[in-house]
Design a protein around this motif. Structure first.
Motif, PDB file in Angstrom:
ATOM      1  N   THR A   1       0.854  -1.187   0.000  1.00 38.01           N
ATOM      2  CA  THR A   1       0.000   0.000   0.000  1.00 38.01           C
ATOM      3  C   THR A   1       0.892   1.239   0.000  1.00 38.01           C
ATOM      4  N   PRO A   2       0.361   2.390  -0.331  1.00 37.44           N
ATOM      5  CA  PRO A   2       1.176   3.613  -0.291  1.00 37.44           C
ATOM      6  C   PRO A   2       1.784   3.891   1.076  1.00 37.44           C
ATOM      7  N   ILE A   3       1.012   3.657   2.133  1.00 34.55           N
ATOM      8  CA  ILE A   3       1.534   3.915   3.491  1.00 34.55           C
ATOM      9  C   ILE A   3       2.684   2.958   3.801  1.00 34.55           C
ATOM     10  N   ASN A   4       2.475   1.677   3.475  1.00 38.09           N
ATOM     11  CA  ASN A   4       3.557   0.705   3.696  1.00 38.09           C
ATOM     12  C   ASN A   4       4.801   1.075   2.894  1.00 38.09           C
ATOM     13  N   SER A   5       4.621   1.573   1.701  1.00 38.87           N
ATOM     14  CA  SER A   5       5.761   1.953   0.870  1.00 38.87           C
ATOM     15  C   SER A   5       6.546   3.093   1.508  1.00 38.87           C
TER      16      SER A   5
END
Length: 365
Positions: A30-34
């Motif tokens: 996900t964008p946050i995980n990235s």
């Protein structure tokens, strides 16, 4: 009527398997995980690069005095100067061949016992457990065959750490097995005595046990009778570790299905044959991780002997840090000591995993 022919499966997309697939699934799903992965990766890169630069690239390796440490990195000259103390404590220099012989023979025995195809491994193990300790004690202490007596207060460093750990591991395991069997005994007196012993020893910290062994134990001996401080420490460590080992083994005994006990009884086996041939082999196999975990904890707890005036490898490091000529290099000392403990503990852990896989019989989950 034509038959349908199945086409061969296409390979999965390259970005969904291997390292790339794992990173996409676990780090950049996900964008946050990235974002979090990128930030943590950058911080880890800074930490690792600075550590490598301090420990290796900018470190000082050659010299005999602190004046040889001129860079901004680690001063491993300090460790090289104190090397013999870290390994042997204050053992006389002229007699250092004796602990070196101990290290060499210990390594040979461990290698021979770990190698599956070593001939006569059972006899080697019996010799290692029953005869070798007394030979090494005579070698290190002296007083026989013309060897100079070296009092145990001169022993130290890794020598003391290994002796306490090896004696504690080898002796506490059979005592722990007997205590575990006693706690599950059908005889009330035996069961009560083992239960009281286990609960009392597990209810006090090892520091208290070492203080009692070093200070209080001589008070219960007859007048004029003295016991070596190292022997008192060994007795305290063994008795303390045996209580924890007993609970580990008892957990393994309780995990054995009742059908195994009933099958052994149906064969007409005596109690000791039943335990030796059927129950204990299975219980010890189940508890390998817990047993090794207890051994690792025991190995690290050897550093507590410093409080009774014995200098193990950590005690030697702390003593070296107070040397006025080498003030300011405590980081190198603690890093070296931590590395020594990590090497031995990691080795025991990996051997435990190998042993589990070797003895795996289908019950592993």
């Amino acid at each position: 009527m034509s038959t349908h022919q199945f086409q061969p499966d296409l390979p999965p997309p390259s970005n969904s398997v291997g390292v790339v697939g794992w990173m996409k699934k676990n780090l950049f799903s996900t964008p946050i995980n990235s974002i979090v992965s990128i930030i943590l990766g950058y911080l880890a890169f800074l930490l690792i690069s600075q550590t490598i630069s301090w420990a290796f690239i900018n470190a000082d390796w050659i010299g005999t005095t602190r004046d040889d440490c001129t860079s901004a990195g680690a001063c491993w000259v300090f460790i090289s100067v104190r090397w013999e103390q870290f390994m042997y404590g204050f053992y006389p220099e002229a007699e250092l061949w004796r602990p070196r012989l101990f290290y060499a023979t210990l390594a040979i025995f461990i290698a021979a016992l770990m190698y599956e195809k070593t001939p006569k491994r059972t006899w080697i193990w019996l010799f290692f457990v029953n005869i070798y300790p007394f030979m090494i004690a005579a070698l290190l202490y002296g007083g026989v065959f013309g060897l100079e007596v070296v009092e145990t207060h001169k022993w130290g460093g890794l020598l003391v750490t290994l002796i306490i750990a090896l004696v504690g591991i080898v002796v506490s395991l059979p005592i722990g097995v007997m205590l575990a069997l006693g706690r599950r005994s059908e005889m009330p007196i035996i069961r009560s005595m083992c239960t009281v012993y286990i609960e009392v020893w597990r209810g006090v910290p090892l520091i208290t046990v070492l203080f009692m062994a070093s200070v209080m134990l001589p008070l219960f001996l007859s007048e004029g009778m003295q016991t070596d401080k190292l022997i008192r420490a060994l007795v305290g460590v063994v008795l303390f570790s045996a209580a924890y080992m007993a609970e580990v083994v008892r957990g393994g005994l309780q995990a054995i299905p009742s059908g195994q006990y009933e099958a052994a009884d149906a064969l007409g086996l005596s109690y000791w044959k039943k335990m030796r041939l059927i129950i204990l082999p299975q219980a010890l196999k189940i508890t390998i991780p817990s047993i090794v975990n207890t051994f690792i904890g025991l190995f690290k707890d050897t550093s507590l002997v410093l409080i009774i005036g014995m200098f193990d490898v950590l005690g030697i490091g702390q003593s070296a840090n107070t040397d006025p000529e080498w003030l300011g290099f405590s980081i190198e000392s603690y890093v070296f000591v931590a590395l020594v403990f990590w090497v031995f503990c990691f080795g025991m852990s990996r051997y435990s995993i190998w042993l589990e896989n070797k003895l795996h019989t289908g019950h592993k989950r």
